[in-house]
Design a protein around this motif. Structure first.
Motif, PDB file in Angstrom:
ATOM      1  N   UNK A  37       0.811  -1.218   0.000  1.00 54.88           N
ATOM      2  CA  UNK A  37       0.000   0.000   0.000  1.00 54.88           C
ATOM      3  C   UNK A  37       0.851   1.278   0.000  1.00 54.88           C
ATOM      4  N   UNK A  38       2.166   1.119  -0.230  1.00 57.25           N
ATOM      5  CA  UNK A  38       3.042   2.298  -0.241  1.00 57.25           C
ATOM      6  C   UNK A  38       2.612   3.278  -1.333  1.00 57.25           C
ATOM      7  N   UNK A  39       2.329   2.741  -2.525  1.00 56.27           N
ATOM      8  CA  UNK A  39       1.916   3.623  -3.626  1.00 56.27           C
ATOM      9  C   UNK A  39       0.608   4.334  -3.288  1.00 56.27           C
ATOM     10  N   UNK A  40      -0.324   3.611  -2.675  1.00 53.54           N
ATOM     11  CA  UNK A  40      -1.597   4.223  -2.270  1.00 53.54           C
ATOM     12  C   UNK A  40      -1.369   5.332  -1.254  1.00 53.54           C
ATOM     13  N   UNK A  41      -0.464   5.079  -0.317  1.00 56.38           N
ATOM     14  CA  UNK A  41      -0.138   6.095   0.695  1.00 56.38           C
ATOM     15  C   UNK A  41       0.459   7.339   0.042  1.00 56.38           C
ATOM     16  N   UNK A  42       1.334   7.122  -0.945  1.00 56.45           N
ATOM     17  CA  UNK A  42       1.943   8.257  -1.638  1.00 56.45           C
ATOM     18  C   UNK A  42       0.896   9.045  -2.419  1.00 56.45           C
ATOM     19  N   UNK A  78      -3.009  18.279   5.578  1.00 53.87           N
ATOM     20  CA  UNK A  78      -1.816  18.424   4.747  1.00 53.87           C
ATOM     21  C   UNK A  78      -0.570  17.978   5.495  1.00 53.87           C
ATOM     22  N   UNK A  79      -0.489  18.329   6.777  1.00 51.93           N
ATOM     23  CA  UNK A  79       0.651  17.915   7.600  1.00 51.93           C
ATOM     24  C   UNK A  79       0.720  16.394   7.681  1.00 51.93           C
ATOM     25  N   UNK A  80      -0.424  15.778   7.959  1.00 53.93           N
ATOM     26  CA  UNK A  80      -0.497  14.319   8.033  1.00 53.93           C
ATOM     27  C   UNK A  80      -0.054  13.690   6.710  1.00 53.93           C
ATOM     28  N   UNK A  81      -0.602  14.177   5.605  1.00 55.97           N
ATOM     29  CA  UNK A  81      -0.286  13.598   4.300  1.00 55.97           C
ATOM     30  C   UNK A  81       1.176  13.748   3.925  1.00 55.97           C
ATOM     31  N   UNK A  82       1.747  14.920   4.185  1.00 47.14           N
ATOM     32  CA  UNK A  82       3.134  15.183   3.810  1.00 47.14           C
ATOM     33  C   UNK A  82       4.102  14.244   4.529  1.00 47.14           C
ATOM     34  N   UNK A  83       3.949  14.133   5.841  1.00 47.91           N
ATOM     35  CA  UNK A  83       4.847  13.292   6.633  1.00 47.91           C
ATOM     36  C   UNK A  83       4.601  11.811   6.349  1.00 47.91           C
ATOM     37  N   UNK A  84       3.332  11.420   6.289  1.00 47.49           N
ATOM     38  CA  UNK A  84       2.989  10.018   6.061  1.00 47.49           C
ATOM     39  C   UNK A  84       3.542   9.518   4.729  1.00 47.49           C
ATOM     40  N   UNK A  89       6.078  10.685   2.888  1.00 48.60           N
ATOM     41  CA  UNK A  89       7.549  10.636   2.863  1.00 48.60           C
ATOM     42  C   UNK A  89       8.079   9.414   3.603  1.00 48.60           C
ATOM     43  N   UNK A  90       7.519   9.140   4.785  1.00 40.80           N
ATOM     44  CA  UNK A  90       8.007   8.009   5.577  1.00 40.80           C
ATOM     45  C   UNK A  90       7.521   6.667   5.016  1.00 40.80           C
ATOM     46  N   UNK A  91       6.334   6.642   4.394  1.00 41.36           N
ATOM     47  CA  UNK A  91       5.873   5.410   3.756  1.00 41.36           C
ATOM     48  C   UNK A  91       6.811   5.023   2.618  1.00 41.36           C
ATOM     49  N   UNK A  92       7.334   6.027   1.929  1.00 43.23           N
ATOM     50  CA  UNK A  92       8.241   5.769   0.806  1.00 43.23           C
ATOM     51  C   UNK A  92       9.644   5.372   1.277  1.00 43.23           C
ATOM     52  N   UNK A  93      10.202   6.133   2.226  1.00 44.09           N
ATOM     53  CA  UNK A  93      11.609   5.930   2.593  1.00 44.09           C
ATOM     54  C   UNK A  93      11.793   5.114   3.867  1.00 44.09           C
ATOM     55  N   UNK A  94      10.806   5.157   4.770  1.00 38.19           N
ATOM     56  CA  UNK A  94      10.943   4.455   6.037  1.00 38.19           C
ATOM     57  C   UNK A  94      12.029   5.061   6.908  1.00 38.19           C
ATOM     58  N   UNK A  95      12.317   4.393   8.006  1.00 35.03           N
ATOM     59  CA  UNK A  95      13.364   4.886   8.908  1.00 35.03           C
ATOM     60  C   UNK A  95      14.750   4.654   8.329  1.00 35.03           C
ATOM     61  N   UNK A  96      14.848   3.700   7.395  1.00 35.65           N
ATOM     62  CA  UNK A  96      16.157   3.364   6.833  1.00 35.65           C
ATOM     63  C   UNK A  96      16.873   4.564   6.264  1.00 35.65           C
ATOM     64  N   UNK A  97      16.127   5.368   5.480  1.00 36.60           N
ATOM     65  CA  UNK A  97      16.734   6.556   4.874  1.00 36.60           C
ATOM     66  C   UNK A  97      17.204   7.521   5.948  1.00 36.60           C
ATOM     67  N   UNK A  98      16.362   7.699   6.994  1.00 33.11           N
ATOM     68  CA  UNK A  98      16.734   8.630   8.058  1.00 33.11           C
ATOM     69  C   UNK A  98      17.930   8.125   8.851  1.00 33.11           C
ATOM     70  N   UNK A  99      17.999   6.796   9.071  1.00 34.74           N
ATOM     71  CA  UNK A  99      19.128   6.235   9.807  1.00 34.74           C
ATOM     72  C   UNK A  99      20.412   6.322   8.995  1.00 34.74           C
ATOM     73  N   UNK A 100      20.305   6.048   7.687  1.00 32.39           N
ATOM     74  CA  UNK A 100      21.482   6.101   6.819  1.00 32.39           C
ATOM     75  C   UNK A 100      22.100   7.492   6.801  1.00 32.39           C
TER      76      UNK A 100
END
Length: 418
Positions: free
Chosen positions: A38-43, A204-210, A212-223
């Motif tokens: 559902x990542x694409x749907x979330x985006x 809008x705040x919910x959608x923007x953050x949701x 971005x994180x649905x696409x990249x996850x914590x992995x991108x932030x940790x890297x």
């Protein structure tokens, strides 16, 4: 601008944005980790919610800037007064821009954020290339059609037209007075429309953050955790410096100003859009005591010339890329780069992803590879969030300082509010 926002409503709006931010983080990480199908749907949902809000905000920006700027200049009246206020605030903008670039440069040299990165792929930056041409920039300042400028939300061109329009009002006699009254009424209407639009801000705040994180996850932030932490730390230091300088002008009232700026700064951070925070920032500055004629004059200029967070990122980002590629830049080259960025950052007002555009324009001039942008693109949204919050904070400070310099800063909402 009419009646002030009820404190209870302000608190509710702030709480709603914070709750939406937290829900967006939880939802985005949950989708990325447990519902990858559902990542694409979330985006898609993210694009819908964020895009709808930004379109609604952009719908009111052009007439709001025009109305507040014209009424602000019309109330200032004397052209020499307009030049004095404008001259002082532009000097403030230049000083803060140079300070921001210098902080970014020093932060990158001290923290060495690029060490340890091994670039192994190229980025497609063709869509970001925007070489700075002084002649083109000067010609671009003047709109060929105000309707075209408003249609594109080109703030710089709208500012130029509105300043000339406002200066022409006194010479028009009775017609000028009528038009001044009309512009004040238009500003009231646009701000009421803004209140209606702001109801959708938490979505809008919910959608923007949701998204971005649905696409990249914590992995991108940790890297990129160290780079993000060092960039955020550098900007927070910049906040301290800007606040300290503003304290020297405002004194103890800086605390009250910060309290009024929390909500627009938070909105800018959450949506990564300065436009989204503009109407709310204007309202909060009036609640603090900045007259409508000052806020309506200074803020549009600031949105074109005073992007403190964005230009700090330019020097910090350029040094990050140089370090990642093992390219040494002498201090003389770094100082020259700061001067070039000072000019180029003033030539891209209104350009989408302005920080990256300027960075791509400057990199080749100092032998730095444009492909280094690939190291930044993946987390640029999270960088842009704090860049935007800083832009909002810096312009809020500038408007309050300008009002103080003119001796018109009052305690609470003023009588000349639009």
């Amino acid at each position: 601008m009419g009646a002030a926002t009820h404190p209870g409503n302000t608190r509710k709006r702030t709480v709603a944005i914070l709750v939406a931010l937290l829900l967006g983080i939880v939802s985005g990480l949950a989708v990325h980790s447990f519902l990858p199908a559902y990542i694409h749907t979330a985006e898609q949902l993210s694009s819908l919610l964020t895009g709808l809000f930004l379109r609604l905000i952009r719908m009111v920006i052009a007439p709001l800037v025009f109305a507040t700027l014209v009424s602000g200049i019309g109330k200032l009246g004397d052209q020499s007064l307009v030049m004095r206020v404008g001259g002082k605030v532009l000097l403030w903008f230049v000083a803060m821009s140079f300070l921001s670039l210098t902080i970014g440069l020093l932060g990158a040299n001290l923290l060495q954020p690029g060490l340890g990165f091994t670039p192994d792929h190229a980025a497609d930056v063709s869509g970001l290339k925007h070489p700075f041409q002084p002649v083109d920039f000067i010609l671009h300042i003047v709109p060929t059609s105000i309707l075209d400028a408003m249609g594109r939300n080109d703030i710089l061109q709208i500012v130029v037209f509105s300043v000339l329009f406002g200066l022409a009002l006194p010479a028009a006699g009775t017609a000028g007075k009528t038009m001044l009254g009309w512009s004040e009424e238009l500003a009231k209407i646009m701000l009421r429309m803004t209140d209606m639009v702001m109801v959708t801000a938490p979505l809008a705040v919910f959608g923007s953050i949701m998204g971005s994180l649905a696409h990249s996850g914590l992995g991108m932030l940790l890297q990129f955790g160290r780079f993000l932490a060092e960039f955020y730390g550098t900007i927070f230091f910049q906040w301290m410096v800007l606040t300290g300088i503003t304290f020297c002008v405002l004194g103890t009232r800086i605390k009250e100003l910060i309290q009024n700026l929390v909500q627009p700064v938070l909105l800018g951070f959450s949506t990564a859009s300065s436009e989204s925070a503009y109407p709310l920032l204007l309202e909060k500055l009036e609640d603090f005591g900045v007259p409508a004629r000052i806020g309506g004059f200074v803020l549009p200029l600031g949105y074109s010339f005073n992007l403190d967070g964005s230009i700090l990122f330019q020097s910090f980002g350029a040094m990050f890329i140089a370090q990642a590629y093992g390219i040494h830049l002498a201090w003389t080259q770094q100082l020259l780069m700061v001067l070039v960025m000072m000019l180029s950052s003033k030539g891209i007002a209104g350009v989408p992803r302005a920080s990256l555009v300027t960075l791509v324009a400057v990199l080749p001039q100092f032998g730095l590879p444009e492909a280094g942008i690939a190291l930044i693109l993946g987390i640029d949204h999270f960088l842009d969030m704090l860049r935007t919050a800083t832009n909002v904070l810096g312009n809020g400070y500038a408007a309050a300082v300008s009002a103080k310099w003119e001796g018109v800063l009052s305690k609470g909402r003023t009588e000349d509010a639009i």
